[in-house]
Design a protein around this motif. Structure first.
Motif, PDB file in Angstrom:
ATOM      1  N   VAL A  16      -9.102   0.768  13.735  1.00 55.62           N
ATOM      2  CA  VAL A  16      -9.738  -0.284  12.941  1.00 55.62           C
ATOM      3  C   VAL A  16     -11.139  -0.504  13.502  1.00 55.62           C
ATOM      4  CG1 VAL A  16      -9.581  -2.664  12.122  1.00 55.62           C
ATOM      5  CG2 VAL A  16      -7.489  -1.354  12.578  1.00 55.62           C
ATOM      6  N   PRO A  22      -7.599  -1.812   4.654  1.00 51.89           N
ATOM      7  CA  PRO A  22      -7.425  -0.530   5.338  1.00 51.89           C
ATOM      8  C   PRO A  22      -8.281   0.606   4.783  1.00 51.89           C
ATOM      9  CG  PRO A  22      -5.313  -1.598   5.065  1.00 51.89           C
ATOM     10  CD  PRO A  22      -6.299  -2.453   4.321  1.00 51.89           C
ATOM     11  N   LEU A  26     -10.214   1.549   8.230  1.00 54.63           N
ATOM     12  CA  LEU A  26      -9.407   2.422   9.077  1.00 54.63           C
ATOM     13  C   LEU A  26     -10.006   3.823   9.104  1.00 54.63           C
ATOM     14  CD1 LEU A  26      -5.551   1.909   8.588  1.00 54.63           C
ATOM     15  CD2 LEU A  26      -6.846   1.846  10.701  1.00 54.63           C
TER      16      LEU A  26
END
Length: 352
Positions: A16, A22, A26
């Protein structure tokens, strides 16, 4: 004799790097360092599989950097193999399951940035248990955080044989484990889920606001325990609960989680939540309200391991993704339609 596993200096890890959903924050790193210097009480685990949790992607999205020190490896739940047992009671080669706290130093994990979506992690030995031989690493990976949450809440409530518990969010991972654990105790269970989950008793898609439905159709006798397993950031189920929760009952939340930090709804519900901590003579609410901080006290992880081994507790796996497809795994988890855990195989050679 256990064959030593050669541990590299760097590894692949889903990291992260910023605040957001995400898909935006990510990143798959191939040069994330493997920590090999172990403090007392910590072991090095080669991770086989990891499971995703709502708290992981929600905190990823709403929590600023001054709270969570990014970058860190994502998520919590793991199953894997001990490659350095250090001073623990484990042996090299032991298959284990448990959890790791990625983003902050805590009483349970003093080594930060060691999340689940990586090939290796330094983990507190107290946060691990031997994997039962009758379940796979993929199944074991999805147990710890949600099952511990459910068990901790039932322990906190003191749920006993013959009592009745209402589980709101019966098809969530926490709710599903809570149902199983309540039945192990001999309690009666009423669960709330959508109509597709026919084994549950109240279809929230058909009855309207749950607190109004229960107030108009109160059970007799009233519930001894209510577990809110969805993570609702709306206290209505508690504030109306004197209609359906026994006066000496317990209302527990798996953790109210706002979807946005800066919004009128969040501010309003925050103010409403504040009222649950006022004295009962001011509010008229007598039942206890609690949001327990999940811990592995009272031998909880070992109790879960024993019930899994005995077949009394069943792992809950919704879907399985390869390591490279972790973003697709988060997409699935964030549909809120998963019934059970979404698992990522860190070792793609594992059978699902």
């Amino acid at each position: 004799m256990t064959t030593d596993i050669a541990v590299p200096d760097v590894q692949r890890a889903w990291v992260v790097v910023d605040q957001g959903p995400p898909r935006q924050v990510l990143k798959l790193k191939s040069d994330w360092p493997v920590l090999k210097k172990l403090e007392p009480g910590y072991v090095l685990v080669k991770i086989q599989a990891a499971a995703l949790n709502p708290v992981g992607y929600k905190m990823m999205s709403v929590t600023p950097d001054f709270v969570f020190k990014r970058p860190y490896v994502a998520d919590y739940d793991i199953a894997g193999v001990i490659v350095d047992e250090n001073d623990s009671t484990f042996k090299k080669g032991d298959e284990v399951f448990g959890w790791t706290f990625a983003w902050v130093k805590t009483a349970y994990q003093k080594v930060p940035k060691q999340g689940a979506l990586s090939e290796y992690a330094v983990v507190a030995a107290s946060s691990l248990a031997l994997k039962p031989k009758n379940i796979t690493p993929v199944q074991a990976a999805g147990v710890t955080l949600t099952a511990l949450t459910a068990l901790h809440n039932l322990d906190e409530a003191g749920l006993e044989e013959g009592q009745t518990i209402l589980v709101n969010g019966g098809s969530t991972a926490v709710g599903s484990f809570a149902i199983q654990l309540a039945k192990i105790r001999g309690a009666k269970v009423v669960a709330v889920a959508s109509g597709k989950n026919e084994q549950y008793f109240i279809d929230y898609t058909k009855v309207g606001p749950l607190h109004k439905y229960l107030a108009e159709n109160p059970p007799s006798p009233k519930f001894n325990v209510i577990l809110e397993a969805v993570g609702l950031y709306d206290p209505s189920l508690y504030t109306y609960s004197k209609n359906y929760l026994a006066p000496n009952g317990v209302y527990l939340s798996a953790g109210p989680q706002p979807t946005k930090l800066a919004s009128f709804d969040t501010l309003w519900n925050t103010l409403r939540f504040a009222t649950v901590f006022l004295p009962s003579f001011l509010t008229g609410y007598k039942p206890k309200f609690a949001v327990p901080l999940v811990t592995n006290e009272n031998n909880r992880l070992e109790r879960l391991r024993a019930w899994l081994e005995e077949g009394k507790l069943k792992p809950l796996v919704d879907s399985v993704f390869n390591f490279e497809n972790a973003l697709e795994a988060y997409d699935r988890a964030m549909t809120f339609r998963a019934t059970g855990k979404v698992v990522v195989k860190v070792d793609n050679s594992l059978e699902s």
